[in-house]
Scaffold this motif. Structure first.
Motif, mmCIF file in Angstrom:
data_model
loop_
_atom_site.group_PDB
_atom_site.id
_atom_site.type_symbol
_atom_site.label_atom_id
_atom_site.label_comp_id
_atom_site.label_asym_id
_atom_site.label_seq_id
_atom_site.Cartn_x
_atom_site.Cartn_y
_atom_site.Cartn_z
ATOM 1 N N SER A 1 -93.688 -82.290 -61.192
ATOM 2 C CA SER A 1 -93.978 -81.034 -61.892
ATOM 3 C C SER A 1 -95.042 -80.230 -61.150
ATOM 4 C CB SER A 1 -94.389 -81.296 -63.344
ATOM 5 O OG SER A 1 -95.617 -81.984 -63.408
ATOM 6 N N GLU A 2 -96.030 -80.906 -60.559
ATOM 7 C CA GLU A 2 -97.039 -80.200 -59.764
ATOM 8 C C GLU A 2 -96.411 -79.558 -58.530
ATOM 9 O OE1 GLU A 2 -100.055 -83.123 -58.945
ATOM 10 O OE2 GLU A 2 -100.828 -83.061 -61.002
ATOM 11 N N ARG A 3 -95.528 -80.264 -57.861
ATOM 12 C CA ARG A 3 -94.861 -79.736 -56.661
ATOM 13 C C ARG A 3 -93.990 -78.528 -56.986
ATOM 14 N NH1 ARG A 3 -92.841 -85.265 -53.605
ATOM 15 N NH2 ARG A 3 -94.931 -86.096 -53.229
ATOM 16 N N LEU A 4 -93.407 -78.528 -58.190
ATOM 17 C CA LEU A 4 -92.522 -77.435 -58.608
ATOM 18 C C LEU A 4 -93.257 -76.322 -59.345
ATOM 19 C CD1 LEU A 4 -89.606 -79.681 -59.877
ATOM 20 C CD2 LEU A 4 -89.508 -78.129 -57.898
ATOM 21 N N PHE A 5 -94.568 -76.510 -59.562
ATOM 22 C CA PHE A 5 -95.377 -75.542 -60.312
ATOM 23 C C PHE A 5 -94.820 -75.338 -61.719
ATOM 24 C CE2 PHE A 5 -95.806 -74.508 -55.802
ATOM 25 C CZ PHE A 5 -97.176 -74.673 -55.635
ATOM 26 N N LEU A 6 -94.466 -76.468 -62.354
ATOM 27 C CA LEU A 6 -93.952 -76.485 -63.721
ATOM 28 C C LEU A 6 -94.819 -77.394 -64.569
ATOM 29 C CD1 LEU A 6 -90.144 -77.144 -63.069
ATOM 30 C CD2 LEU A 6 -91.158 -74.986 -63.765
ATOM 31 N N MET B 1 -67.470 -77.403 -62.001
ATOM 32 C CA MET B 1 -68.800 -77.583 -62.550
ATOM 33 C C MET B 1 -69.792 -76.937 -61.588
ATOM 34 S SD MET B 1 -70.778 -81.264 -62.959
ATOM 35 C CE MET B 1 -69.621 -82.058 -61.908
ATOM 36 N N GLU B 2 -70.579 -76.029 -62.113
ATOM 37 C CA GLU B 2 -71.589 -75.359 -61.303
ATOM 38 C C GLU B 2 -72.962 -75.687 -61.869
ATOM 39 O OE1 GLU B 2 -72.840 -70.857 -60.122
ATOM 40 O OE2 GLU B 2 -70.716 -71.350 -60.236
ATOM 41 N N ILE B 3 -73.839 -76.160 -60.996
ATOM 42 C CA ILE B 3 -75.193 -76.529 -61.404
ATOM 43 C C ILE B 3 -76.164 -75.544 -60.771
ATOM 44 C CG2 ILE B 3 -76.939 -78.337 -61.355
ATOM 45 C CD1 ILE B 3 -74.607 -80.328 -61.027
ATOM 46 N N GLU B 4 -77.090 -75.060 -61.574
ATOM 47 C CA GLU B 4 -78.069 -74.102 -61.074
ATOM 48 C C GLU B 4 -78.933 -74.738 -59.984
ATOM 49 O OE1 GLU B 4 -80.371 -72.034 -64.076
ATOM 50 O OE2 GLU B 4 -78.842 -72.574 -65.545
ATOM 51 N N LYS B 5 -79.285 -73.915 -59.018
ATOM 52 C CA LYS B 5 -80.109 -74.381 -57.900
ATOM 53 C C LYS B 5 -81.434 -74.958 -58.385
ATOM 54 C CE LYS B 5 -82.251 -72.883 -53.635
ATOM 55 N NZ LYS B 5 -82.545 -71.764 -52.741
ATOM 56 N N ARG B 6 -82.041 -74.345 -59.387
ATOM 57 C CA ARG B 6 -83.349 -74.825 -59.872
ATOM 58 C C ARG B 6 -83.234 -76.226 -60.472
ATOM 59 N NH1 ARG B 6 -84.281 -74.257 -65.459
ATOM 60 N NH2 ARG B 6 -82.492 -73.318 -66.476
ATOM 61 N N LEU B 7 -82.083 -76.535 -61.087
ATOM 62 C CA LEU B 7 -81.896 -77.870 -61.646
ATOM 63 C C LEU B 7 -81.730 -78.903 -60.535
ATOM 64 C CD1 LEU B 7 -79.479 -77.150 -64.635
ATOM 65 C CD2 LEU B 7 -81.971 -77.308 -64.649
ATOM 66 N N LEU B 8 -81.006 -78.539 -59.494
ATOM 67 C CA LEU B 8 -80.855 -79.445 -58.358
ATOM 68 C C LEU B 8 -82.195 -79.670 -57.671
ATOM 69 C CD1 LEU B 8 -77.502 -78.206 -56.809
ATOM 70 C CD2 LEU B 8 -77.914 -80.335 -58.047
ATOM 71 N N GLN B 9 -82.988 -78.610 -57.548
ATOM 72 C CA GLN B 9 -84.307 -78.739 -56.929
ATOM 73 C C GLN B 9 -85.199 -79.649 -57.767
ATOM 74 O OE1 GLN B 9 -85.230 -77.405 -53.848
ATOM 75 N NE2 GLN B 9 -86.849 -78.888 -54.153
ATOM 76 N N ALA B 10 -85.127 -79.522 -59.075
ATOM 77 C CA ALA B 10 -85.901 -80.389 -59.961
ATOM 78 C C ALA B 10 -85.472 -81.843 -59.779
ATOM 79 C CB ALA B 10 -85.728 -79.957 -61.421
ATOM 80 N N PHE B 11 -84.175 -82.087 -59.698
ATOM 81 C CA PHE B 11 -83.649 -83.438 -59.510
ATOM 82 C C PHE B 11 -84.147 -84.036 -58.198
ATOM 83 C CE2 PHE B 11 -80.510 -86.217 -57.574
ATOM 84 C CZ PHE B 11 -80.422 -87.218 -58.517
ATOM 85 N N VAL B 12 -83.987 -83.298 -57.122
ATOM 86 C CA VAL B 12 -84.385 -83.796 -55.802
ATOM 87 C C VAL B 12 -85.885 -84.039 -55.744
ATOM 88 C CG1 VAL B 12 -84.560 -83.164 -53.350
ATOM 89 C CG2 VAL B 12 -82.437 -82.772 -54.597
ATOM 90 N N THR B 13 -86.661 -83.119 -56.266
ATOM 91 C CA THR B 13 -88.114 -83.261 -56.233
ATOM 92 C C THR B 13 -88.564 -84.473 -57.036
ATOM 93 O OG1 THR B 13 -88.363 -80.884 -55.947
ATOM 94 C CG2 THR B 13 -90.312 -82.087 -56.674
ATOM 95 N N LEU B 14 -87.988 -84.675 -58.207
ATOM 96 C CA LEU B 14 -88.338 -85.831 -59.017
ATOM 97 C C LEU B 14 -87.907 -87.129 -58.337
ATOM 98 C CD1 LEU B 14 -89.529 -87.113 -61.532
ATOM 99 C CD2 LEU B 14 -87.372 -86.621 -62.717
ATOM 100 N N ALA B 15 -86.734 -87.132 -57.744
ATOM 101 C CA ALA B 15 -86.264 -88.332 -57.038
ATOM 102 C C ALA B 15 -87.194 -88.672 -55.876
ATOM 103 C CB ALA B 15 -84.840 -88.121 -56.541
ATOM 104 N N GLU B 16 -87.628 -87.666 -55.147
ATOM 105 C CA GLU B 16 -88.530 -87.901 -54.016
ATOM 106 C C GLU B 16 -89.912 -88.341 -54.481
ATOM 107 O OE1 GLU B 16 -86.635 -84.786 -50.763
ATOM 108 O OE2 GLU B 16 -88.369 -84.154 -51.924
ATOM 109 N N ALA B 17 -90.415 -87.700 -55.532
ATOM 110 C CA ALA B 17 -91.759 -88.006 -56.018
ATOM 111 C C ALA B 17 -91.797 -89.323 -56.780
ATOM 112 C CB ALA B 17 -92.266 -86.869 -56.911
#
Length: 58
Positions: free
Chosen positions: A24-29, A1-17
């Motif tokens: 979404s503001e931190r990720l510019f999305l 199973m390979e997960i895209e880096k952007r999806l992992l970054q979204a997960f980590v950022t949401l977990a932290e926030a």
């Protein structure tokens, strides 16, 4: 199973926030774009990773 880096970054950022708006503001999305990324990673793991809703308290 390979997960895209952007999806992992979204997960980590949401977990932290702890908040879709802040993450979404931190990720510019937009919030809908972040939601789609989180849903994509949830499909990979075949389970919900975050509790959603306005009434959720930390």
């Amino acid at each position: 199973m390979e997960i895209e880096k952007r999806l992992l970054q979204a997960f980590v950022t949401l977990a932290e926030a702890g908040n879709y708006r802040v993450a979404s503001e931190r990720l510019f999305l937009t919030q809908p774009a972040l939601t789609k990324q989180i849903q994509a990673i949830e499909r990979v793991f075949e389970r919900k990773l975050f509790i959603r809703g306005r009434s959720v308290q930390n």
